[in-house]
Motif scaffolding. Structure first.
Motif, PDB file in Angstrom:
ATOM      1  N   GLN A   1      58.276  89.608  93.651  1.00 49.09           N
ATOM      2  CA  GLN A   1      56.842  89.289  93.618  1.00 49.09           C
ATOM      3  C   GLN A   1      56.032  90.527  93.217  1.00 49.09           C
ATOM      4  O   GLN A   1      55.060  90.436  92.471  1.00 49.09           O
ATOM      5  N   ASP A   2      56.467  91.692  93.711  1.00 48.22           N
ATOM      6  CA  ASP A   2      55.799  92.944  93.309  1.00 48.22           C
ATOM      7  C   ASP A   2      55.958  93.177  91.805  1.00 48.22           C
ATOM      8  O   ASP A   2      54.988  93.439  91.101  1.00 48.22           O
ATOM      9  N   ALA A   3      57.208  93.084  91.346  1.00 47.61           N
ATOM     10  CA  ALA A   3      57.487  93.344  89.923  1.00 47.61           C
ATOM     11  C   ALA A   3      56.667  92.406  89.043  1.00 47.61           C
ATOM     12  O   ALA A   3      56.163  92.807  87.988  1.00 47.61           O
ATOM     13  N   TYR A   4      56.528  91.154  89.487  1.00 49.13           N
ATOM     14  CA  TYR A   4      55.758  90.185  88.715  1.00 49.13           C
ATOM     15  C   TYR A   4      54.271  90.554  88.733  1.00 49.13           C
ATOM     16  O   TYR A   4      53.592  90.493  87.707  1.00 49.13           O
ATOM     17  N   SER A   5      53.791  90.966  89.893  1.00 50.12           N
ATOM     18  CA  SER A   5      52.363  91.306  89.983  1.00 50.12           C
ATOM     19  C   SER A   5      52.054  92.544  89.137  1.00 50.12           C
ATOM     20  O   SER A   5      50.939  92.719  88.666  1.00 50.12           O
ATOM     21  N   PHE A   6      53.058  93.411  88.935  1.00 53.48           N
ATOM     22  CA  PHE A   6      52.855  94.596  88.077  1.00 53.48           C
ATOM     23  C   PHE A   6      53.046  94.260  86.593  1.00 53.48           C
ATOM     24  O   PHE A   6      53.001  95.145  85.741  1.00 53.48           O
ATOM     25  N   LYS A   7      53.366  92.991  86.307  1.00 53.54           N
ATOM     26  CA  LYS A   7      53.640  92.535  84.935  1.00 53.54           C
ATOM     27  C   LYS A   7      54.834  93.274  84.317  1.00 53.54           C
ATOM     28  O   LYS A   7      54.893  93.519  83.111  1.00 53.54           O
ATOM     29  N   ILE A   8      55.791  93.649  85.161  1.00 51.36           N
ATOM     30  CA  ILE A   8      56.987  94.315  84.650  1.00 51.36           C
ATOM     31  C   ILE A   8      58.070  93.289  84.339  1.00 51.36           C
ATOM     32  O   ILE A   8      58.909  93.495  83.475  1.00 51.36           O
ATOM     33  N   ILE A   9      58.041  92.146  85.021  1.00 51.12           N
ATOM     34  CA  ILE A   9      58.957  91.059  84.680  1.00 51.12           C
ATOM     35  C   ILE A   9      58.143  89.860  84.204  1.00 51.12           C
ATOM     36  O   ILE A   9      56.941  89.778  84.445  1.00 51.12           O
ATOM     37  N   ASP A  10      58.843  88.927  83.529  1.00 49.83           N
ATOM     38  CA  ASP A  10      58.135  87.815  82.910  1.00 49.83           C
ATOM     39  C   ASP A  10      57.998  86.608  83.824  1.00 49.83           C
ATOM     40  O   ASP A  10      57.020  85.883  83.733  1.00 49.83           O
ATOM     41  N   SER A  11      59.018  86.374  84.660  1.00 48.80           N
ATOM     42  CA  SER A  11      58.835  85.282  85.606  1.00 48.80           C
ATOM     43  C   SER A  11      59.822  85.379  86.753  1.00 48.80           C
ATOM     44  O   SER A  11      60.802  86.121  86.688  1.00 48.80           O
ATOM     45  N   ILE A  12      59.487  84.622  87.796  1.00 51.09           N
ATOM     46  CA  ILE A  12      60.330  84.588  88.993  1.00 51.09           C
ATOM     47  C   ILE A  12      61.043  83.244  89.029  1.00 51.09           C
ATOM     48  O   ILE A  12      60.412  82.202  88.830  1.00 51.09           O
ATOM     49  N   ILE A  13      62.342  83.275  89.241  1.00 48.54           N
ATOM     50  CA  ILE A  13      63.110  82.035  89.329  1.00 48.54           C
ATOM     51  C   ILE A  13      63.235  81.656  90.802  1.00 48.54           C
ATOM     52  O   ILE A  13      63.744  82.431  91.604  1.00 48.54           O
ATOM     53  N   PRO A  14      62.721  80.457  91.157  1.00 49.02           N
ATOM     54  CA  PRO A  14      62.721  80.083  92.575  1.00 49.02           C
ATOM     55  C   PRO A  14      64.131  79.901  93.140  1.00 49.02           C
ATOM     56  O   PRO A  14      65.076  79.616  92.420  1.00 49.02           O
ATOM     57  N   GLU A  15      64.231  80.089  94.437  1.00 53.10           N
ATOM     58  CA  GLU A  15      65.508  79.888  95.139  1.00 53.10           C
ATOM     59  C   GLU A  15      65.314  78.809  96.199  1.00 53.10           C
ATOM     60  O   GLU A  15      64.191  78.569  96.647  1.00 53.10           O
ATOM     61  N   PRO A  16      66.399  78.191  96.640  1.00 54.68           N
ATOM     62  CA  PRO A  16      66.278  77.237  97.742  1.00 54.68           C
ATOM     63  C   PRO A  16      65.791  77.957  98.999  1.00 54.68           C
ATOM     64  O   PRO A  16      65.983  79.173  99.116  1.00 54.68           O
ATOM     65  N   THR A  17      65.169  77.214  99.912  1.00 54.54           N
ATOM     66  CA  THR A  17      64.721  77.821 101.163  1.00 54.54           C
ATOM     67  C   THR A  17      65.902  78.542 101.813  1.00 54.54           C
ATOM     68  O   THR A  17      66.994  77.992 101.917  1.00 54.54           O
ATOM     69  N   GLY A  18      65.654  79.778 102.215  1.00 58.56           N
ATOM     70  CA  GLY A  18      66.720  80.523 102.876  1.00 58.56           C
ATOM     71  C   GLY A  18      67.540  81.364 101.917  1.00 58.56           C
ATOM     72  O   GLY A  18      68.342  82.175 102.346  1.00 58.56           O
ATOM     73  N   GLY A  19      67.361  81.167 100.622  1.00 58.77           N
ATOM     74  CA  GLY A  19      68.055  82.017  99.657  1.00 58.77           C
ATOM     75  C   GLY A  19      69.117  81.289  98.857  1.00 58.77           C
ATOM     76  O   GLY A  19      69.568  80.204  99.233  1.00 58.77           O
ATOM     77  N   ALA A  20      69.494  81.915  97.746  1.00 56.54           N
ATOM     78  CA  ALA A  20      70.415  81.293  96.790  1.00 56.54           C
ATOM     79  C   ALA A  20      71.756  80.934  97.423  1.00 56.54           C
ATOM     80  O   ALA A  20      72.420  79.988  96.999  1.00 56.54           O
ATOM     81  N   HIS A  21      72.157  81.677  98.446  1.00 54.83           N
ATOM     82  CA  HIS A  21      73.472  81.419  99.042  1.00 54.83           C
ATOM     83  C   HIS A  21      73.519  80.118  99.834  1.00 54.83           C
ATOM     84  O   HIS A  21      74.591  79.649 100.189  1.00 54.83           O
ATOM     85  N   ARG A  22      72.351  79.530 100.128  1.00 58.49           N
ATOM     86  CA  ARG A  22      72.341  78.260 100.864  1.00 58.49           C
ATOM     87  C   ARG A  22      72.721  77.101  99.956  1.00 58.49           C
ATOM     88  O   ARG A  22      73.127  76.047 100.432  1.00 58.49           O
ATOM     89  N   ASP A  23      72.495  77.277  98.647  1.00 53.20           N
ATOM     90  CA  ASP A  23      72.886  76.232  97.694  1.00 53.20           C
ATOM     91  C   ASP A  23      73.078  76.851  96.308  1.00 53.20           C
ATOM     92  O   ASP A  23      72.216  76.758  95.441  1.00 53.20           O
ATOM     93  N   GLY A  24      74.206  77.495  96.145  1.00 53.07           N
ATOM     94  CA  GLY A  24      74.499  78.209  94.906  1.00 53.07           C
ATOM     95  C   GLY A  24      74.468  77.313  93.680  1.00 53.07           C
ATOM     96  O   GLY A  24      73.967  77.698  92.633  1.00 53.07           O
TER      97      GLY A  24
ATOM     98  N   GLN B   1      57.424 107.726  93.622  1.00 54.15           N
ATOM     99  CA  GLN B   1      56.115 107.275  94.108  1.00 54.15           C
ATOM    100  C   GLN B   1      55.452 106.243  93.189  1.00 54.15           C
ATOM    101  O   GLN B   1      54.483 105.625  93.585  1.00 54.15           O
ATOM    102  N   GLU B   2      55.959 106.080  91.960  1.00 52.43           N
ATOM    103  CA  GLU B   2      55.416 105.010  91.115  1.00 52.43           C
ATOM    104  C   GLU B   2      56.443 103.906  90.907  1.00 52.43           C
ATOM    105  O   GLU B   2      56.301 103.071  89.993  1.00 52.43           O
ATOM    106  N   GLY B   3      57.480 103.908  91.736  1.00 51.38           N
ATOM    107  CA  GLY B   3      58.435 102.798  91.782  1.00 51.38           C
ATOM    108  C   GLY B   3      58.944 102.352  90.426  1.00 51.38           C
ATOM    109  O   GLY B   3      59.358 103.160  89.598  1.00 51.38           O
ATOM    110  N   LEU B   4      58.887 101.037  90.208  1.00 55.08           N
ATOM    111  CA  LEU B   4      59.405 100.449  88.975  1.00 55.08           C
ATOM    112  C   LEU B   4      58.691 100.960  87.734  1.00 55.08           C
ATOM    113  O   LEU B   4      59.279 101.019  86.660  1.00 55.08           O
ATOM    114  N   PHE B   5      57.418 101.319  87.886  1.00 60.26           N
ATOM    115  CA  PHE B   5      56.697 101.866  86.729  1.00 60.26           C
ATOM    116  C   PHE B   5      57.429 103.102  86.217  1.00 60.26           C
ATOM    117  O   PHE B   5      57.533 103.323  85.013  1.00 60.26           O
ATOM    118  N   SER B   6      57.926 103.922  87.147  1.00 63.39           N
ATOM    119  CA  SER B   6      58.652 105.122  86.741  1.00 63.39           C
ATOM    120  C   SER B   6      59.968 104.759  86.066  1.00 63.39           C
ATOM    121  O   SER B   6      60.315 105.306  85.020  1.00 63.39           O
TER     122      SER B   6
END
Lengths: 318, 298
Positions: A252-275, B170-175
């Motif tokens: 969620q952080d990486a997405y908010s920084f626009k460093i990744i393009d999208s987040i792929i959802p997982e089942p509740t509890g994580g991918a290991h609950r339903d691979g 300190q700048e995490g992924l940006f770095s």
């Protein structure tokens, strides 16, 4: 109940265990509808409480969950066919990275991923998912092969990082990672990189440069592991949970920084609950992005890729 | 008999201490412990007269030694870090930045410059190690990219002088992403046939060595420089055995085929001119029309 349950998963596993017990009893003829209903309601509530507000450290633990599907599990679940290719043609075969010719619903893709291993024997063979230079050089060889024959490259990333070893340094760990980055910057086929578990620093980035970078909902991606960060900041690796906060390493952080393009959802509890379900979601996402990338010419693709990385960074011009 | 197994305390890496040469007329070489007369040491380009130990230099000292008459123009010195993560450990990132800015007089850990070397116009980006360990984050990555792009635009050679602990946490992924960004810029230079000389000085580690710094067309190191991906202490802990003598030093990298040459500080300028002569030779006719053929200016 899995023996690998994380601390915060325990209440949920307890409830699942109880539900299972009542279900088994029900099949014996007696009616436990009311109990089951009560337990399921409780389960939903607890799941919401636990997974609705995971801390960065809990996400890190989920990303490293021993039951979590590893890249090779996704290969098996997503691909119609897979032919593994070995070796860097320079020095050795590195089992910490697996790659080869895949068929994704009839479409040929060069698919490369990290290998962590489940049991001790595998973990040693795969070096706990930490590649040596040979692993990165093998991956580059496969990418060049894909380029030569016009096949897209898919990388599935789940590694604590590049291996910090004597031999790795002797054989140019830095050089191997750097070369991957430079070559991936102008590889003349589409690249889609997906972090499914741990995105451990330069060792992850060495497979992670692409036209699309995606992350699973509970995966993490960080410049340094929380343990190492804590060791540097407080000289105490056990304070990893504290270090996970300021690093902002969640998907969620990486997405908010626009460093990744999208987040792929997982089942509740994580991918290991339903691979299996997760593999389907992942496959759909890859197909969608491949189709989008197909619309670009190679020149457009490379220009967009350059600009995608060129714009990453925050600063002010005083 | 536990006293036989007393663990050896790991050697403190040479270099952490002589970041700032203490004031005074005399000083001690950190390597050979010889007492040196400061003025004489400075005349010798801060290289120990007895053991050839290369003391660390600031970015501006380095540029002063390399450019013709020490003359150069600085670019993008108005770029400054902001704190995208609001990173705080024992100290706020903002305060760390402020301290480094006050101590060095720079806004961040890199100088992006242009000037003449042996008559050749070129771009040189030099790291300032005393600014947060020369760590690479957004500003450093941006300035490097701009420097490389300017070299492409002007069709002149590019050189980097690295002195860095790696990516700035300190700048995490940006770095981390600056590794990708600068490597992509190197790839762009490659396609534009811009010569790239990478000078590795003590230390060049982590995300800096694992990106643009190891991608030079020619890679030069200073004697004794620590160069590698993982830090020696981390490796020692992982391997649970002592590291080989001279591990990750420039000489070790040369031995393992990872760099082109080790050059003493006193010979560096001459060696750079030799290399630039090769790249700029007007007689070479194979490089194609995009090649950097106009580098020779006056």
């Amino acid at each position: 109940m899995s023996k690998n349950s994380l601390e915060f998963e325990k209440p949920i596993d307890d409830l699942l265990h109880q539900i299972k017990k009542y279900e088994d009893l029900s099949s014996g003829g007696k009616d436990y509808k009311a109990e089951l209903q009560r337990l399921r309601k409780k389960l939903a509530k607890v799941e919401k409480e636990v997974f609705g507000s995971l801390t960065p450290w809990q996400k890190t633990q989920l990303a490293r969950h021993p039951d979590r599907p590893y890249p090779v599990d996704y290969f098996n679940m997503m691909l119609d066919d897979f032919v593994e290719l070995h070796g860097d043609r320079r020095f050795a075969e590195d089992y910490a990275i697996i790659g080869g010719m895949g068929m994704l619903e009839g479409r040929p893709v060069m698919i490369i991923g990290n290998q962590k291993g489940r049991d001790t024997k595998q973990k040693i063979k795969y070096n706990f998912g930490m590649a040596n230079p040979e692993g990165y050089r093998k991956s580059l060889r496969l990418m060049k092969l894909a380029e030569k024959f016009g096949k897209p490259v898919i990388t599935i990333i789940d590694t604590p990082g590049a291996y910090p070893g004597i031999g790795a340094e002797e054989r140019g760990q830095s050089q191997a990672i750097a070369e991957n980055l430079m070559e991936m910057a102008h590889l003349q086929v589409p690249i889609i990189a997906i972090v499914t578990g741990e995105g451990g620093s330069g060792g992850a980035l060495a497979l992670g440069m692409g036209d699309r970078v995606l992350m699973l909902e509970n995966s993490v991606y960080s410049v340094i592991s929380p343990e190492s960060c804590a060791a540097i900041l407080w000289r105490d690796a056990s304070k990893a949970a504290d270090a996970a906060e300021p690093l902002r390493l969640t998907a969620q952080d990486a997405y908010s920084f626009k460093i990744i393009d999208s987040i792929i959802p997982e089942p509740t509890g994580g991918a290991h609950r339903d691979g299996k379900a997760e593999a389907t979601v992942l496959k759909t996402a890859i197909k969608k992005h491949l189709e989008e990338l197909d619309r670009f010419s190679i020149d457009e693709l490379l220009e967009n890729r350059y600009n995608k990385y060129r714009r990453i960074g925050v600063y002010e011009e005083q | 008999m536990s006293w036989f197994n007393n663990p050896k305390t790991p050697k403190t890496p040479v270099g952490d201490k002589q970041l700032k040469i203490p004031e005074g007329l005399w000083l001690k070489c950190e390597n050979c412990k010889e007492i040196l007369y400061r003025k004489e040491l400075e005349k010798n380009l801060n290289v120990c007269m007895k053991c050839n130990y290369h003391f660390r230099l600031s970015a501006s000292q380095r540029l002063g030694l390399i450019y013709d008459n020490g003359v150069y123009t600085e670019f993008d010195n108005n770029l400054a870090a902001i704190d995208p993560l609001k990173f705080k450990d024992s100290q706020k990132y903002r305060d760390r930045l402020k301290n480094s800015q006050e101590n060095t007089g720079l806004k961040d850990a890199l100088l992006n410059t242009q000037g003449k070397l042996g008559g050749y116009e070129m771009v040189i980006c030099a790291f300032e190690f005393s600014f947060m360990g020369g760590s690479m984050a957004s500003v450093v990555g941006e300035k490097l990219s701009r420097g490389m792009e300017r070299a492409i635009q002007l069709k002149i050679p590019f050189m980097s002088i690295s002195a860095s602990g790696g990516a700035r946490m300190q700048e995490g992924l940006f770095s981390l992403m600056q590794m990708a960004k600068t490597s992509a810029a190197v790839s762009a230079m490659g396609r534009a046939k811009i010569p790239f000389i990478s000078l590795l000085t003590d230390p060049t580690m982590g995300g800096v060595s694992a990106s643009f710094a190891m991608l030079g067309d020619v890679i030069i190191a200073e004697p004794g420089a620590l160069i590698g991906f993982a830090g020696p202490r981390v490796i020692e802990q992982t391997m649970k055995k002592p590291l080989p003598e001279g591990f990750q030093r420039a000489e070790f990298l040369l031995e393992h085929g990872m760099i082109d040459m080790i050059v003493n500080r006193g010979q560096l300028r001459n060696r750079l001119v030799q290399i630039l002569n090769f790249f700029n030779s007007q007689t070479a006719g194979y490089a194609g029309k995009d090649a950097c053929g106009q580098c020779l200016t006056v």
